[in-house]
Design a protein around this motif. Sequence first.
Motif, PDB file in Angstrom:
ATOM      1  N   THR A  57      64.645 132.258 -14.311  1.00  0.00           N
ATOM      2  CA  THR A  57      64.925 132.793 -12.979  1.00  0.00           C
ATOM      3  C   THR A  57      64.449 131.839 -11.892  1.00  0.00           C
ATOM      4  N   THR A  58      65.234 131.757 -10.821  1.00  0.00           N
ATOM      5  CA  THR A  58      64.848 131.000  -9.627  1.00  0.00           C
ATOM      6  C   THR A  58      64.877 131.948  -8.429  1.00  0.00           C
ATOM      7  N   TYR A  59      63.765 132.038  -7.714  1.00  0.00           N
ATOM      8  CA  TYR A  59      63.704 132.805  -6.479  1.00  0.00           C
ATOM      9  C   TYR A  59      63.973 131.855  -5.312  1.00  0.00           C
ATOM     10  N   TYR A  60      64.915 132.217  -4.464  1.00  0.00           N
ATOM     11  CA  TYR A  60      65.201 131.398  -3.293  1.00  0.00           C
ATOM     12  C   TYR A  60      64.454 131.900  -2.064  1.00  0.00           C
ATOM     13  N   LEU A  61      63.874 133.094  -2.172  1.00  0.00           N
ATOM     14  CA  LEU A  61      63.127 133.681  -1.075  1.00  0.00           C
ATOM     15  C   LEU A  61      61.788 134.176  -1.611  1.00  0.00           C
ATOM     16  N   ASP A  62      60.710 133.649  -1.057  1.00  0.00           N
ATOM     17  CA  ASP A  62      59.385 134.064  -1.517  1.00  0.00           C
ATOM     18  C   ASP A  62      59.140 135.546  -1.275  1.00  0.00           C
ATOM     19  N   SER A  63      59.777 136.104  -0.252  1.00  0.00           N
ATOM     20  CA  SER A  63      59.561 137.506   0.099  1.00  0.00           C
ATOM     21  C   SER A  63      60.062 138.469  -0.963  1.00  0.00           C
ATOM     22  N   LEU A  64      60.841 137.956  -1.910  1.00  0.00           N
ATOM     23  CA  LEU A  64      61.407 138.814  -2.939  1.00  0.00           C
ATOM     24  C   LEU A  64      60.577 138.845  -4.219  1.00  0.00           C
ATOM     25  N   LYS A  65      59.668 137.906  -4.332  1.00  0.00           N
ATOM     26  CA  LYS A  65      58.853 137.854  -5.553  1.00  0.00           C
ATOM     27  C   LYS A  65      58.045 139.135  -5.698  1.00  0.00           C
ATOM     28  N   GLY A  66      58.078 139.707  -6.895  1.00  0.00           N
ATOM     29  CA  GLY A  66      57.380 140.951  -7.156  1.00  0.00           C
ATOM     30  C   GLY A  66      58.191 142.182  -6.811  1.00  0.00           C
ATOM     31  N   ARG A  67      59.329 142.006  -6.142  1.00  0.00           N
ATOM     32  CA  ARG A  67      60.177 143.149  -5.770  1.00  0.00           C
ATOM     33  C   ARG A  67      61.555 143.107  -6.421  1.00  0.00           C
ATOM     34  N   PHE A  68      62.169 141.939  -6.490  1.00  0.00           N
ATOM     35  CA  PHE A  68      63.518 141.792  -7.037  1.00  0.00           C
ATOM     36  C   PHE A  68      63.458 141.077  -8.387  1.00  0.00           C
ATOM     37  N   THR A  69      64.328 141.507  -9.294  1.00  0.00           N
ATOM     38  CA  THR A  69      64.434 140.877 -10.607  1.00  0.00           C
ATOM     39  C   THR A  69      65.898 140.687 -10.957  1.00  0.00           C
ATOM     40  N   ILE A  70      66.234 139.505 -11.424  1.00  0.00           N
ATOM     41  CA  ILE A  70      67.591 139.222 -11.870  1.00  0.00           C
ATOM     42  C   ILE A  70      67.598 139.184 -13.395  1.00  0.00           C
ATOM     43  N   SER A  71      68.680 139.668 -13.985  1.00  0.00           N
ATOM     44  CA  SER A  71      68.824 139.612 -15.433  1.00  0.00           C
ATOM     45  C   SER A  71      70.304 139.532 -15.771  1.00  0.00           C
ATOM     46  N   ARG A  72      70.580 139.248 -17.014  1.00  0.00           N
ATOM     47  CA  ARG A  72      71.961 139.155 -17.461  1.00  0.00           C
ATOM     48  C   ARG A  72      72.090 139.699 -18.867  1.00  0.00           C
ATOM     49  N   ASP A  73      73.259 140.262 -19.147  1.00  0.00           N
ATOM     50  CA  ASP A  73      73.599 140.735 -20.479  1.00  0.00           C
ATOM     51  C   ASP A  73      74.862 139.990 -20.883  1.00  0.00           C
ATOM     52  N   ASN A  74      74.706 138.946 -21.652  1.00  0.00           N
ATOM     53  CA  ASN A  74      75.857 138.122 -22.013  1.00  0.00           C
ATOM     54  C   ASN A  74      76.850 138.877 -22.908  1.00  0.00           C
ATOM     55  N   ALA A  75      76.366 139.821 -23.672  1.00  0.00           N
ATOM     56  CA  ALA A  75      77.266 140.606 -24.521  1.00  0.00           C
ATOM     57  C   ALA A  75      78.196 141.484 -23.677  1.00  0.00           C
ATOM     58  N   LYS A  76      77.722 141.865 -22.494  1.00  0.00           N
ATOM     59  CA  LYS A  76      78.519 142.716 -21.602  1.00  0.00           C
ATOM     60  C   LYS A  76      79.121 141.942 -20.441  1.00  0.00           C
ATOM     61  N   ASN A  77      78.895 140.627 -20.404  1.00  0.00           N
ATOM     62  CA  ASN A  77      79.390 139.804 -19.292  1.00  0.00           C
ATOM     63  C   ASN A  77      78.974 140.389 -17.940  1.00  0.00           C
ATOM     64  N   THR A  78      77.730 140.783 -17.852  1.00  0.00           N
ATOM     65  CA  THR A  78      77.254 141.481 -16.660  1.00  0.00           C
ATOM     66  C   THR A  78      75.944 140.885 -16.158  1.00  0.00           C
ATOM     67  N   LEU A  79      75.881 140.738 -14.852  1.00  0.00           N
ATOM     68  CA  LEU A  79      74.695 140.266 -14.147  1.00  0.00           C
ATOM     69  C   LEU A  79      74.080 141.447 -13.404  1.00  0.00           C
ATOM     70  N   TYR A  80      72.760 141.490 -13.351  1.00  0.00           N
ATOM     71  CA  TYR A  80      72.077 142.601 -12.691  1.00  0.00           C
ATOM     72  C   TYR A  80      71.102 142.085 -11.639  1.00  0.00           C
ATOM     73  N   LEU A  81      70.830 142.952 -10.665  1.00  0.00           N
ATOM     74  CA  LEU A  81      69.774 142.698  -9.691  1.00  0.00           C
ATOM     75  C   LEU A  81      69.019 144.003  -9.497  1.00  0.00           C
ATOM     76  N   GLN A  82      67.794 144.041  -9.988  1.00  0.00           N
ATOM     77  CA  GLN A  82      66.929 145.188  -9.788  1.00  0.00           C
ATOM     78  C   GLN A  82      66.130 144.959  -8.520  1.00  0.00           C
ATOM     79  N   MET A  83      66.265 145.891  -7.581  1.00  0.00           N
ATOM     80  CA  MET A  83      65.597 145.751  -6.289  1.00  0.00           C
ATOM     81  C   MET A  83      64.637 146.921  -6.104  1.00  0.00           C
ATOM     82  N   ASN A  84      63.366 146.622  -6.002  1.00  0.00           N
ATOM     83  CA  ASN A  84      62.337 147.634  -5.793  1.00  0.00           C
ATOM     84  C   ASN A  84      61.645 147.408  -4.452  1.00  0.00           C
ATOM     85  N   SER A  85      60.954 148.429  -3.993  1.00  0.00           N
ATOM     86  CA  SER A  85      60.207 148.342  -2.727  1.00  0.00           C
ATOM     87  C   SER A  85      61.076 147.770  -1.616  1.00  0.00           C
ATOM     88  N   LEU A  86      62.264 148.321  -1.482  1.00  0.00           N
ATOM     89  CA  LEU A  86      63.219 147.794  -0.504  1.00  0.00           C
ATOM     90  C   LEU A  86      62.711 147.970   0.915  1.00  0.00           C
TER      91      LEU A  86
END
Length: 116
Positions: A57-86
């Motif tokens: 993972t690469t964070y382009y914004l320091d303000s997102l560290k600890g709040r946003f998480t990116i993940s991928r499921d290659n079997a489902k061809n799907t990218l995710y973004l979990q956003m907490n503490s919005l």
Amino acid sequence: EVQLVESGGGVVQPGGSLRLSCAASGFTFSSYDMKWVRQAPGKGLEWVLGINTGGDTTYYLDSLKGRFTISRDNAKNTLYLQMNSLKPEDAAMYYCAVAYNGATRLGQGTQVTVSS
């Protein structure tokens, strides 16, 4: 044809969470680095997070560290973004992106509104 279809946006109160999804097709998803970008009203595109083919993972914004998480499921061809503490400043149109054949391709986006 490359297609990216985002979903999962909505209205959430400050401190809330959302999980965005991006369904990819038309290319070998597992072979490409993927990114999330966002655009707030009246502002330009802002890189948010990236994930490479190995899952790093690469964070382009320091303000997102600890709040946003990116993940991928290659079997489902799907990218995710979990956003907490919005926060209100996270409100934007969120797009998934892939660099394909020399051009950055974006989906149609999904709107995230953070408001009490």
